[in-house]
Design an enzyme around this catalytic site. Structure first.
Site, PDB file in Angstrom:
ATOM      1  CG  HIS A 215      -1.735   1.232   1.401  1.00  0.00           C
ATOM      2  ND1 HIS A 215      -3.054   1.303   0.990  1.00  0.00           N
ATOM      3  CD2 HIS A 215      -1.440   2.457   1.919  1.00  0.00           C
ATOM      4  CE1 HIS A 215      -3.524   2.518   1.244  1.00  0.00           C
ATOM      5  NE2 HIS A 215      -2.568   3.238   1.816  1.00  0.00           N
ATOM      6  CD  GLU A 216       1.743   3.790   3.668  1.00  0.00           C
ATOM      7  OE1 GLU A 216       2.093   4.844   3.086  1.00  0.00           O
ATOM      8  OE2 GLU A 216       0.671   3.684   4.289  1.00  0.00           O
TER       9      GLU A 216
ATOM     10  CG  HIS B 116       0.610   6.523  -0.559  1.00  0.00           C
ATOM     11  ND1 HIS B 116      -0.420   7.291  -1.059  1.00  0.00           N
ATOM     12  CD2 HIS B 116       0.100   5.881   0.538  1.00  0.00           C
ATOM     13  CE1 HIS B 116      -1.501   7.118  -0.302  1.00  0.00           C
ATOM     14  NE2 HIS B 116      -1.204   6.272   0.666  1.00  0.00           N
TER      15      HIS B 116
ATOM     16  CG  HIS C 199       0.503   9.307  -6.806  1.00  0.00           C
ATOM     17  ND1 HIS C 199      -0.586   9.698  -6.065  1.00  0.00           N
ATOM     18  CD2 HIS C 199       0.409   9.992  -7.979  1.00  0.00           C
ATOM     19  CE1 HIS C 199      -1.300  10.566  -6.754  1.00  0.00           C
ATOM     20  NE2 HIS C 199      -0.725  10.765  -7.919  1.00  0.00           N
TER      21      HIS C 199
END
Length: 683
Positions: free
Chosen positions: A470-471, A474, A477
């Site tokens: 999940h991290e 980020h 991105h």
């Protein structure tokens, strides 16, 4: 300008990585003072221009301005969140009102606002590229939203409110960190921790040794209400002690009590919203998000709460049935849920998630899971740079290259928990990409995995694997956003859109070739057995009544606090009673399903950037679930798919309306049905 302050000269390290080995705590405040002055002078030079405002004489120098301040701030706040020593915390307390005052001096500058408004008013007559046009729109909207159009008296009041709020939110985080450390649970006998793995016991023994408690075991608390160990601890009293400690943070009547602090935060946020012309802080925040209004948020949360609560009650009945079938029945309590959930999972799916850790060795998960999925999908590669140091010995630095060999940026991983690190997991940027400034990104991922004793492998739980993927979403991105203007760099998008890329990246956890690559037994190198994989898939919607309910309860609690008007936001409110009333209002007041965060340790909304925005996770998950469907329909882990997702969504950063970018990628607006099916809420 002092010559011996490393923060006041450009870094000589690759990508502008700060030389943390040369930076001392006493360097920070003088550097901020210099940076504030430099930024103010740069903005003053813009507003002193006598010619009429144009994009070139106003927006371009505005985007060039504040570079030193941004560099110093990102360098400092990376440390203050991940290695907050007493000295760093003291600096942050002093800095909070100074930073707030400076930000207001820019955002509320009447002369600057006039120049931007003048350009905005003639936008249709200007020949601007799409990113330039959107930059004008966003600066105008954000300054208006911040209060730049208010009169001088109102601006003075607003500045005072903002400074006080910055101090309070910093105090909230400081109190929470201290109380979380104080409430770490000490066990005298390893038998009290029966059910934990050898690695988990090793981590608890190491945590005790680090505190000078040799011969004991210490279990540190996670940011959220529950704890991963609750699913495996066989001793009911140990489970109760752990959950009681977690739920009491910030509400014990000691010097770390957060109740008065959060009530003042709520009241001042409501007062600020009224000053800006809004009924509540929630109305103020959502007015500049994709949601648009609290009503839209409330509609979604209520729509999901009814089936989630119903499913949780059904799950509760199954857990109680197992307890009742035992030799000494007792009523199910909150600290029992995770433990008996695993028993139901074992009975229904023949699956013990706690036994999966040997297949999830951290280095292999990182290299052969997280990195490999990114390489297969986007063509990027990772090379560890042992010659580059981070802000703490535990950090690791990786250089990232595109498929054509061109340099992309740096990725820093900080995996382990420590007393100086705030709870939870997060991504932040140290350097932002910008074509205007000629910079490339440096991004950081922080987790809070217990560190085993020297020589022991780090074995992750499935939840920790999920958090890492999940991290890293980020991080991607932040790495991929390719923009001209730093205002749009990285994850600088609407708050209720920012979780979308990270949630999408979780889909690769179970993707067959990725799972087969990283999920291999630490001792035998055998892959995770196919029958276990089938059971994991079959149980994906298992316990989703609980998981959805605890999340929705926290999201609703956030909305309840921040929907209060000035008159209703009384400093005399009983925090526990207010929580109970809010949860009863939405039907999520089941005592055995506590909210993921109670108010006194709800860092996301009282010391982080998610105030009135914790709904963002479920809001973004609508897009996420719909995107996962698209990948499956189009062949999954293929470079063509990755290039499309990177180019049309991740790569645009904040330079385009996010829902417009989504439509460009998907070909239509997102549909909610995939989310309902994923969480077992359909029908």
């Amino acid at each position: 300008m002092p010559n011996d302050n490393p923060l006041l000269a450009p870094s000589t390290l690759p990508y502008g990585l700060p030389d943390y080995s040369a930076i001392l705590p006493e360097h920070y405040l003088p550097a901020f003072e210099q940076a504030f002055a430099a930024h103010a002078a740069e903005v003053s030079a813009i507003t002193r221009v006598r010619s009429m405002p144009t994009f070139e004489n106003t927006l371009v120098p505005l985007e060039e301005s504040g570079r030193l301040l941004g560099d110093v701030a990102r360098t400092f706040y990376t440390v203050s969140s991940a290695d907050a020593t007493d000295e760093i915390q003291e600096i942050e307390e002093k800095l909070a009102p100074l930073m707030s005052a400076h930000q207001d001096s820019i955002q509320l500058d009447s002369a600057l606002y006039w120049r931007i408004k003048t350009i905005h008013d003639q936008l249709d007559q200007l020949d601007l590229a799409p990113e330039q046009r959107y930059l004008v729109e966003r600066h105008y909207t954000e300054m208006s939203h911040a209060g730049a159009g208010l009169d001088d008296d109102a601006k003075k009041s607003l500045t005072e409110l903002n400074q006080r709020l910055s101090t309070l939110t910093t105090q909230f985080e400081k109190n929470l960190l201290a109380d979380t450390n104080d409430l770490a649970v000490v066990f005298d006998d390893a038998a009290e921790l029966d059910g934990l793995s050898e690695g988990e016991l090793s981590a608890a023994a190491q945590a005790a040794a680090d505190r000078g408690l040799d011969g004991k075991w210490v279990v540190t608390l996670t940011l959220f209400t529950g704890h991963p160990y609750l699913s495996s601890l066989t001793d009911r009293e140990s489970r109760a002690r752990l959950l009681t400690a977690s739920r009491s943070r910030g509400s014990r009547g000691n010097e770390h009590d957060n109740r008065a602090t959060l009530l003042e935060i709520v009241r001042l946020r409501a007062e600020r919203a009224a000053l800006l012309g809004y009924d509540s802080h929630a109305a103020y925040i959502t007015s500049d998000e994709t949601a648009g209004s609290p009503a839209a948020v409330h509609d979604l949360l209520r729509q999901l709460a009814v089936p989630a609560a119903r499913n949780a009650r059904r799950e509760q009945e199954k857990l109680q049935a197992i307890i009742d079938a035992g030799s000494a029945p007792f009523p199910l309590e909150a600290h029992d849920w995770a433990f008996y959930t695993e028993k139901v999972r074992a009975a229904e799916y023949d699956l013990d998630r706690s036994a999966l850790r040997p297949w999830f060795e951290a280095e292999r998960v990182l290299q052969d899971g997280v990195f490999r999925a990114a390489t297969d999908l986007y063509g990027i590669t990772f090379t560890e740079r042992g010659d580059l140091g981070g802000y703490h010995p535990d950090t690791r630095v990786f250089e990232v290259h595109n498929a054509d060999g061109s340099a992309l940026g740096l990725y820093i991983l900080d995996l382990y928990t420590r007393d100086t690190k705030r709870g939870g997991a997060w991504m932040n940027s140290i350097v932002l990409q910008s074509r205007l400034r000629g910079t490339q990104p440096i991004v950081v991922n922080n987790l809070n995995v217990p560190k085993p004793a020297e020589g022991r492998p780090t074995l992750l739980s499935l939840d920790e694997v999920t958090t890492l993927f999940h991290e890293f979403g980020h991080a991607l991105h932040g790495l991929f956003a390719t923009v001209t203007y730093p205002h749009f760099a990285g994850t600088n998008v609407y708050r209720d859109f920012v979780e979308f890329p990270s949630q999408v990246n979780e889909m690769w956890i179970y993707w067959p070739e990725i799972l087969a690559s990283y999920a291999r037994h630490i001792d035998t190198d055998q892959p995770l057995p196919a029958e276990i994989i089938e059971k994991l898939h079959a149980s994906e919607a298992f316990n989703q009544g609980f998981a959805t309910s605890e999340y929705l309860a926290a999201a609703w609690l956030d909305q309840a606090w921040h929907s209060l008007s000035v008159d209703a936001a009384s400093p005399d409110l009983d925090v526990a009673a207010f929580e109970a009333g809010a949860l009863a209002d939405i039907g999520l007041d089941n005592p055995v399903v506590p909210t993921r965060y109670s108010s006194t340790y709800f860092a996301h909304v009282f010391s982080g950037g998610y105030s009135a925005g914790y709904y963002s996770y479920i809001w973004s998950e609508v897009l996420d679930a719909d995107t996962v469907e698209w990948f499956r329909e189009n062949g999954g882990l293929r470079r063509e798919n990755g290039d499309r997702f990177r180019g049309r969504l991740l790569g645009v950063g904040g330079s385009k309306d996010p829902l417009e970018a989504y439509r460009d990628f998907r070909g239509r607006d997102a549909e909610i049905q995939p989310l309902l099916e994923r969480r077992g809420l359909a029908g």
